[in-house]
Design an enzyme around this catalytic site. Structure first.
Site, short mmCIF file in Angstrom:
data_model
loop_
_atom_site.label_atom_id
_atom_site.label_comp_id
_atom_site.label_asym_id
_atom_site.label_seq_id
_atom_site.Cartn_x
_atom_site.Cartn_y
_atom_site.Cartn_z
N HIS A 1 -5.86 -1.49 11.54
CA HIS A 1 -5.23 -1.89 10.56
C HIS A 1 -6.22 -3.13 9.90
O HIS A 1 -6.59 -3.99 10.83
CB HIS A 1 -3.66 -2.32 10.78
CG HIS A 1 -3.15 -2.67 9.54
ND1 HIS A 1 -3.02 -1.67 8.25
CD2 HIS A 1 -2.35 -3.79 9.19
CE1 HIS A 1 -2.18 -2.41 7.25
NE2 HIS A 1 -1.96 -3.57 7.85
N ASN B 1 -0.97 -9.45 4.49
CA ASN B 1 -0.87 -7.86 4.79
C ASN B 1 -0.58 -7.17 3.47
O ASN B 1 -0.30 -7.82 2.52
CB ASN B 1 0.16 -7.85 5.71
CG ASN B 1 0.23 -6.27 6.33
OD1 ASN B 1 -0.45 -5.59 6.33
ND2 ASN B 1 1.05 -5.95 7.60
N CYS C 1 -5.24 0.41 3.74
CA CYS C 1 -5.32 -0.82 4.08
C CYS C 1 -6.70 -1.46 4.02
O CYS C 1 -6.99 -2.45 3.48
CB CYS C 1 -4.97 -0.92 5.53
SG CYS C 1 -5.80 -0.28 6.75
N GLN D 1 0.83 -1.34 -0.01
CA GLN D 1 0.08 -0.05 0.06
C GLN D 1 0.93 1.06 0.17
O GLN D 1 0.37 2.39 -0.30
CB GLN D 1 -0.96 0.04 1.34
CG GLN D 1 0.03 0.20 2.41
CD GLN D 1 -1.12 -0.03 3.84
OE1 GLN D 1 -1.72 -1.03 4.09
NE2 GLN D 1 -1.68 1.07 4.58
#
Length: 358
Positions: A305, A325, A165, A159
């Site tokens: 997150h 992630n 996110c 990102q």
């Protein structure tokens, strides 16, 4: 709307005093219009780590504006490396289930990291009131599940310095659902499309944060989302450039998962990859490298997150969730974290889970 707050520990205070000393030197230089020789600047750092510092800068292509900036970054990095070494002694002795490692974030101040990477989540008030248990545990759910070899998970993305996110989490789940229903190869969907177009009307604010279910609402109302190839990611806010001719996937809204690990396991096993939100405002997470991450200081009710759960495995104290992630493959275990499962919903992994209806 709730936005995460952060608390500061005593270690940050000690670190701040050290950095303040260097910053004061920098202010003094500016006021008196003279430069402190590089040799004097180096008196603030541990010269025994010179080779490691050079290796770090080369590995991550680091450059700095001037000598004072490099001193500050070096001190942050030295503090990070000490934190990593101390933790890994516990890992080596069996006191910890996970290992830490140097990564691209190692020369960042903690407050700086929080501002850049942990401001991308805006939890709507109605989500906080969602029922505790929507999905009953499924006794037939497999003991282990990993959707990656089944082709429902796209490659790890990055990102960058954009609080997006929420977009990566949402589209990770939609990519899996679309592949599961339509077949063929998995399609990379456009996070930039969400950043630019799923705006404040939908409760999202581009690089300043958003929420996964709001992304699903936009896609449903918009009758589609573009592909990554058609609308590539740039990691900053732009004007909307959505093209109806480039629709790569659609949804009919979203479904929340019951707020328990049993519900998440059952849903993940039957549905596919699930969008989640967690409290990751801990250095133990930022520098995670491998093993089963467990952070007892986590606050499950304060997520900051969003990520994607793609599987689970193990049992008892060795149970884990497989989480993708959006910090690139250089972070964690090639972009993934294996976080504790069955240990009190660690960091809120199951509390904020949802997926799109396709």
């Amino acid at each position: 709307m709730y936005q995460p707050r952060h608390t500061k520990g005593s270690n940050k205070m000690e670190r701040s005093l050290l950095i303040l000393l260097v910053c004061c030197v920098g202010v003094n230089l500016a006021l008196n219009s003279w430069e402190l020789p590089q040799t004097n600047l180096l008196s603030f750092v541990n010269v025994e780590l010179d080779m490691e510092w050079m290796s770090f800068k080369k590995s991550y292509n680091k450059t700095y504006a001037d000598a004072n900036e490099e001193v500050r970054r070096r001190l942050y990095w030295e503090d990070t490396m000490q934190f990593i070494r101390e933790h890994n002694l516990k890992y080596d002795s069996g006191e910890s289930t996970y290992m830490l490692g140097e990564n691209d974030f190692a020369d960042m101040a903690e407050d700086e990291f929080e501002k850049i990477y942990l401001t991308g989540l805006i939890v709507p008030e109605e989500e906080e009131e969602y029922p505790e248990a929507l999905t009953e545990p499924d006794p037939e759910a497999p003991l282990e599940m990993d959707w990656r070899p089944k082709g429902l998970v796209s490659s790890v993305k990055n990102q960058g310095r954009c609080g997006s996110c929420w977009a990566f989490s949402a589209l990770g789940s939609l990519e899996g659902q679309h592949k599961k229903k339509k077949g063929g190869s998995i399609k990379d969907l456009s996070e930039q499309n969400l950043v630019d177009c799923a705006n404040s009307r939908w409760g999202n604010y581009g690089c300043r944060g958003g929420w996964m279910n709001n992304a699903f609402k936009y896609i449903s109302s918009n009758r589609g989302i573009n592909s990554e190839s058609c609308y590539p990611y740039v990691g900053r806010d732009q004007y909307c450039r959505y093209r109806s001719s480039c629709v790569a996937a659609t949804d009919k809204g979203s479904q929340n998962v019951g707020k328990s690990e049993h519900s998440l396991q059952s849903t993940l096993a039957s549905v596919g990859p699930i969008a989640i939100a967690m409290d990751v405002n801990h250095r133990s997470f930022w520098y995670y490298k491998k093993g089963i991450h467990y952070e007892p200081r986590c606050n499950p009710s304060r997520p900051n997150h969003a990520m994607l759960t793609v599987g689970y495995g193990g049992s008892g104290s060795r149970g884990y969730w497989i989480i993708k992630n959006s910090w690139g493959t250089g972070w964690g275990d090639r972009g993934y974290v294996f976080t504790a499962r069955g240990r009190g919903d660690n960091c809120g992994v199951a509390r904020w889970a949802s997926y799109p209806i396709v």
